[in-house]
Enzyme design. Sequence first.
Site, PDB file in Angstrom:
ATOM      1  N   ASP A  82     -42.638  43.684 -44.028  1.00 26.47           N
ATOM      2  CA  ASP A  82     -41.235  43.617 -44.466  1.00 26.47           C
ATOM      3  C   ASP A  82     -40.275  43.223 -43.348  1.00 26.47           C
ATOM      4  O   ASP A  82     -39.110  43.634 -43.332  1.00 26.47           O
ATOM      5  CB  ASP A  82     -40.797  44.960 -45.089  1.00 26.47           C
ATOM      6  CG  ASP A  82     -41.687  45.345 -46.243  1.00 26.47           C
ATOM      7  OD1 ASP A  82     -42.172  44.443 -46.936  1.00 26.47           O
ATOM      8  OD2 ASP A  82     -41.892  46.561 -46.447  1.00 26.47           O
TER       9      ASP A  82
ATOM     10  N   GLN B 165     -47.956  41.314 -44.909  1.00 26.91           N
ATOM     11  CA  GLN B 165     -48.022  42.574 -44.155  1.00 26.91           C
ATOM     12  C   GLN B 165     -47.614  42.325 -42.696  1.00 26.91           C
ATOM     13  O   GLN B 165     -46.815  41.450 -42.450  1.00 26.91           O
ATOM     14  CB  GLN B 165     -49.412  43.235 -44.271  1.00 26.91           C
ATOM     15  CG  GLN B 165     -49.729  43.757 -45.678  1.00 26.91           C
ATOM     16  CD  GLN B 165     -50.179  42.683 -46.651  1.00 26.91           C
ATOM     17  OE1 GLN B 165     -51.095  41.926 -46.373  1.00 26.91           O
ATOM     18  NE2 GLN B 165     -49.540  42.590 -47.792  1.00 26.91           N
TER      19      GLN B 165
ATOM     20  N   GLY C 290     -44.526  41.595 -50.760  1.00 27.72           N
ATOM     21  CA  GLY C 290     -43.283  41.333 -51.481  1.00 27.72           C
ATOM     22  C   GLY C 290     -42.371  40.592 -50.526  1.00 27.72           C
ATOM     23  O   GLY C 290     -41.859  41.178 -49.585  1.00 27.72           O
ATOM     24  N   HIS C 291     -42.238  39.286 -50.711  1.00 26.69           N
ATOM     25  CA  HIS C 291     -41.460  38.451 -49.790  1.00 26.69           C
ATOM     26  C   HIS C 291     -40.180  37.995 -50.496  1.00 26.69           C
ATOM     27  O   HIS C 291     -40.239  37.298 -51.504  1.00 26.69           O
ATOM     28  CB  HIS C 291     -42.294  37.248 -49.326  1.00 26.69           C
ATOM     29  CG  HIS C 291     -43.523  37.661 -48.548  1.00 26.69           C
ATOM     30  ND1 HIS C 291     -44.485  36.779 -48.146  1.00 26.69           N
ATOM     31  CD2 HIS C 291     -43.923  38.873 -48.092  1.00 26.69           C
ATOM     32  CE1 HIS C 291     -45.428  37.430 -47.483  1.00 26.69           C
ATOM     33  NE2 HIS C 291     -45.119  38.700 -47.450  1.00 26.69           N
TER      34      HIS C 291
ATOM     35  N   PRO D  50     -38.793  53.999 -50.845  1.00 28.33           N
ATOM     36  CA  PRO D  50     -37.930  53.953 -49.664  1.00 28.33           C
ATOM     37  C   PRO D  50     -38.764  53.662 -48.412  1.00 28.33           C
ATOM     38  O   PRO D  50     -39.858  54.201 -48.260  1.00 28.33           O
ATOM     39  CB  PRO D  50     -37.319  55.356 -49.592  1.00 28.33           C
ATOM     40  CG  PRO D  50     -38.091  56.206 -50.527  1.00 28.33           C
ATOM     41  CD  PRO D  50     -38.810  55.314 -51.494  1.00 28.33           C
ATOM     42  N   ARG D  51     -38.247  52.770 -47.561  1.00 29.96           N
ATOM     43  CA  ARG D  51     -38.952  52.508 -46.298  1.00 29.96           C
ATOM     44  C   ARG D  51     -38.423  53.476 -45.245  1.00 29.96           C
ATOM     45  O   ARG D  51     -37.210  53.676 -45.151  1.00 29.96           O
ATOM     46  CB  ARG D  51     -38.687  51.080 -45.831  1.00 29.96           C
ATOM     47  CG  ARG D  51     -39.221  50.019 -46.787  1.00 29.96           C
ATOM     48  CD  ARG D  51     -38.752  48.621 -46.383  1.00 29.96           C
ATOM     49  NE  ARG D  51     -39.246  47.578 -47.272  1.00 29.96           N
ATOM     50  CZ  ARG D  51     -38.632  46.409 -47.462  1.00 29.96           C
ATOM     51  NH1 ARG D  51     -37.500  46.126 -46.827  1.00 29.96           N
ATOM     52  NH2 ARG D  51     -39.144  45.524 -48.285  1.00 29.96           N
TER      53      ARG D  51
ATOM     54  N   LYS E 133     -40.378  37.982 -43.327  1.00 35.88           N
ATOM     55  CA  LYS E 133     -41.220  36.778 -43.238  1.00 35.88           C
ATOM     56  C   LYS E 133     -40.824  35.762 -44.297  1.00 35.88           C
ATOM     57  O   LYS E 133     -40.781  34.560 -44.037  1.00 35.88           O
ATOM     58  CB  LYS E 133     -42.706  37.163 -43.420  1.00 35.88           C
ATOM     59  CG  LYS E 133     -43.227  38.112 -42.362  1.00 35.88           C
ATOM     60  CD  LYS E 133     -44.654  38.566 -42.652  1.00 35.88           C
ATOM     61  CE  LYS E 133     -44.777  39.430 -43.877  1.00 35.88           C
ATOM     62  NZ  LYS E 133     -44.157  40.772 -43.763  1.00 35.88           N
TER      63      LYS E 133
HETATM   64  P1  GDP Z   1     -41.124  40.293 -45.918  1.00 32.19           P
HETATM   65  O1  GDP Z   1     -42.107  41.077 -46.715  1.00 32.19           O
HETATM   66  O2  GDP Z   1     -41.456  40.257 -44.474  1.00 32.19           O
HETATM   67  O3  GDP Z   1     -40.883  38.920 -46.475  1.00 32.19           O
HETATM   68  O4  GDP Z   1     -39.735  41.067 -46.020  1.00 32.19           O
HETATM   69  P2  GDP Z   1     -39.101  41.714 -47.355  1.00 32.19           P
HETATM   70  O5  GDP Z   1     -38.598  40.648 -48.230  1.00 32.19           O
HETATM   71  O6  GDP Z   1     -40.041  42.709 -47.945  1.00 32.19           O
HETATM   72  O7  GDP Z   1     -37.927  42.572 -46.733  1.00 32.19           O
HETATM   73  C1  GDP Z   1     -36.929  41.983 -45.968  1.00 32.19           C
HETATM   74  C2  GDP Z   1     -35.580  42.246 -46.637  1.00 32.19           C
HETATM   75  O8  GDP Z   1     -34.545  41.953 -45.732  1.00 32.19           O
HETATM   76  C3  GDP Z   1     -35.327  41.389 -47.855  1.00 32.19           C
HETATM   77  O9  GDP Z   1     -34.545  42.096 -48.772  1.00 32.19           O
HETATM   78  C4  GDP Z   1     -34.530  40.206 -47.277  1.00 32.19           C
HETATM   79  O10 GDP Z   1     -33.672  39.606 -48.227  1.00 32.19           O
HETATM   80  C5  GDP Z   1     -33.720  40.910 -46.224  1.00 32.19           C
HETATM   81  N1  GDP Z   1     -33.376  40.084 -45.046  1.00 32.19           N
HETATM   82  C6  GDP Z   1     -34.128  39.144 -44.417  1.00 32.19           C
HETATM   83  N2  GDP Z   1     -33.483  38.679 -43.317  1.00 32.19           N
HETATM   84  C7  GDP Z   1     -32.322  39.360 -43.255  1.00 32.19           C
HETATM   85  C8  GDP Z   1     -31.228  39.357 -42.337  1.00 32.19           C
HETATM   86  O11 GDP Z   1     -31.229  38.667 -41.329  1.00 32.19           O
HETATM   87  N3  GDP Z   1     -30.202  40.212 -42.592  1.00 32.19           N
HETATM   88  C9  GDP Z   1     -30.183  41.026 -43.680  1.00 32.19           C
HETATM   89  N4  GDP Z   1     -29.132  41.835 -43.851  1.00 32.19           N
HETATM   90  N5  GDP Z   1     -31.194  41.059 -44.568  1.00 32.19           N
HETATM   91  C10 GDP Z   1     -32.244  40.238 -44.350  1.00 32.19           C
HETATM   92  P1  IMO Z   2     -45.222  42.403 -46.938  1.00 32.05           P
HETATM   93  O1  IMO Z   2     -46.064  41.154 -46.974  1.00 32.05           O
HETATM   94  C1  IMO Z   2     -45.082  46.654 -46.005  1.00 32.05           C
HETATM   95  C2  IMO Z   2     -48.749  48.955 -46.721  1.00 32.05           C
HETATM   96  C3  IMO Z   2     -48.769  49.994 -47.821  1.00 32.05           C
HETATM   97  C4  IMO Z   2     -49.745  50.980 -47.237  1.00 32.05           C
HETATM   98  C5  IMO Z   2     -50.775  50.079 -46.559  1.00 32.05           C
HETATM   99  C6  IMO Z   2     -51.997  49.778 -47.386  1.00 32.05           C
HETATM  100  O2  IMO Z   2     -44.163  42.439 -47.984  1.00 32.05           O
HETATM  101  O3  IMO Z   2     -44.716  42.665 -45.562  1.00 32.05           O
HETATM  102  P2  IMO Z   2     -52.442  48.227 -49.504  1.00 32.05           P
HETATM  103  O4  IMO Z   2     -51.808  48.207 -50.860  1.00 32.05           O
HETATM  104  O5  IMO Z   2     -52.300  46.943 -48.756  1.00 32.05           O
HETATM  105  O6  IMO Z   2     -53.851  48.708 -49.520  1.00 32.05           O
HETATM  106  O7  IMO Z   2     -51.602  49.332 -48.689  1.00 32.05           O
HETATM  107  O8  IMO Z   2     -50.097  48.876 -46.276  1.00 32.05           O
HETATM  108  N1  IMO Z   2     -48.341  47.600 -47.148  1.00 32.05           N
HETATM  109  C7  IMO Z   2     -47.181  47.030 -46.838  1.00 32.05           C
HETATM  110  N2  IMO Z   2     -46.104  47.515 -46.172  1.00 32.05           N
HETATM  111  N3  IMO Z   2     -45.081  45.381 -46.420  1.00 32.05           N
HETATM  112  C8  IMO Z   2     -46.157  44.869 -47.063  1.00 32.05           C
HETATM  113  O9  IMO Z   2     -46.259  43.559 -47.377  1.00 32.05           O
HETATM  114  C9  IMO Z   2     -47.253  45.715 -47.334  1.00 32.05           C
HETATM  115  N4  IMO Z   2     -48.447  45.545 -47.952  1.00 32.05           N
HETATM  116  C10 IMO Z   2     -49.096  46.702 -47.819  1.00 32.05           C
HETATM  117  O10 IMO Z   2     -47.493  50.553 -48.013  1.00 32.05           O
HETATM  118  O11 IMO Z   2     -49.117  51.730 -46.234  1.00 32.05           O
HETATM  119 MG    MG Z   3     -42.145  42.712 -48.009  1.00 31.41          MG
END
Ligand code: GDP
Ligand code: IMO
Ligand code: MG
Length: 428
Positions: free
Chosen positions: A17, A227, A44-45, A307-308, A20
């Site tokens: 998270d 991840q 979840g991207h 919640p993270r 990416k």
């Molecule tokens: P990923 O799994 O690495 O793609 O990240 P996620 O999408 O799960 O979580 C990142 C969250 O931060 C998402 O809600 C993005 O829209 C948000 N985000 C990404 N870059 C920025 C930033 O520079 N500023 C803010 N405020 N939010 C961001």
């Molecule tokens: P993105 O790509 C954050 C975490 C889960 C758990 C552990 C194992 O959005 O960054 P799994 O379902 O993979 O067997 O769970 O890894 N986890 C993540 N945490 N971002 C993710 O993906 C994750 N994918 C798995 O919460 O701790």
């Molecule tokens: Mg994510």
Amino acid sequence: MSSFGSCTVVVGCQWGDEGKGKIVDVLAEDVDIVARYQGGANAGHTVHVDDDEFILHQIPSGILHEGRRCLLGNGVVLDILQFFEEYDKLAERGIDLAGRVGVSRRAHLLMPYHRVMDRAVESAADVKIGTTGRGIGPAYEDKAGRRGVRVADLGNPERLERRIAVSLERVQQRLEGLGAEAGQDLQSAMDQALALGDRLLEISVDTGPEISAALAAGKRVLMEGAQGTVLDLDHGTYPFVTSSNTTAAGAAIGTGIGPTAIDDVVGVVKAYITRVGEGPLPTGFDAEMDERMRELGGEFGATTGRPRRCGWFDAVISRFAAQVNGLTGLAVTKLDVLDTLPEIQVATGYRMPDGSVVTDFPADTWSLGQVEPVFETHPGWGAPTTEARSLDDLPKNARAYLDRIEELTETPIRWVSVGTRRSQIIQV
Ligand code: GDP
Ligand code: IMO
Ligand code: MG
């Protein structure tokens, strides 16, 4: 934006998270192919295009740029039902996917029984991992156990049926042992999944040769990690990890190219850190600050809504990530989330229970629960960074903070993200 190599890996350098999706979407402007190399629908991207938000689970984050080819490599565990649901929803929202998505014939299929198994194992476990419940662990177990079924198997229904029957029987036995039930819908979910087999075969490809040929023809390729580094099966906080190699080397294995084809590795880090699921978080905040940062940063899981947990930037982890991924550059995200904080801390080492200070990330996960981070304190900047489009636009203290992250991580910062929008990016 195209100041990166022809074949560039984008890899998360914390516990996932990191943003990416946002970085891949921005860089995808300048590439021809975006490929996922591991994981599955646990990812979840999030990508924002103007006022629209897209959360991508299996389809690469290049899909929102017209014409870019999006591949799912052999290292992915493909949940067919979820995949086509995602595909069709994108199409409904006006994204033209025709001819743009390819799935490796060597990718393993994540079947409905893997999800059932994931949840059953997790609820029976003494040490819970806090998985996303998407069946990831059991699917990779079947792969490593040589019981898996692959996309290519869809071409031979008889063989497929035999292989699935063996897996299913084993699953039923294990579920019985765990005192869990498969649920009545398992067979119908299986039927639904397999009914999509022909549709999947139509878009199946050999990703290694396709990517290699594209590179040879001068095209540009991004490898999108899911991840993050400390969730890597080998290098992360085992057993609180996912079941794949999330780190950059996984990009070669997980798509079928040679490691020498990779030119650049961009590590994505948040300007602080978060973790979802179980396992230690050495720089985690106290309850009050945790709540505050979760609100400021909108830190709720994009896949599960959980919640993270939040904490200060951990340079022990970022330096480890630089080494294990061979980073050539950093993308720092969510700098804007820190805009209102009076003081910001960064962990430079861990004080161990015996009083010694380590700066190398410890292999013993259990010891991480007992370490005291060694923090240094930086003054905040108390001004919005969301409109900054160059380093010069940033407040002095924000620049100093970034300089320190760069120094501690021993990796040059190449991008700084200051908001969710495509335009909210600083290229260094
Ligand atoms: P990923 O799994 O690495 O793609 O990240 P996620 O999408 O799960 O979580 C990142 C969250 O931060 C998402 O809600 C993005 O829209 C948000 N985000 C990404 N870059 C920025 C930033 O520079 N500023 C803010 N405020 N939010 C961001
Ligand atoms: P993105 O790509 C954050 C975490 C889960 C758990 C552990 C194992 O959005 O960054 P799994 O379902 O993979 O067997 O769970 O890894 N986890 C993540 N945490 N971002 C993710 O993906 C994750 N994918 C798995 O919460 O701790
Ligand atoms: Mg994510």
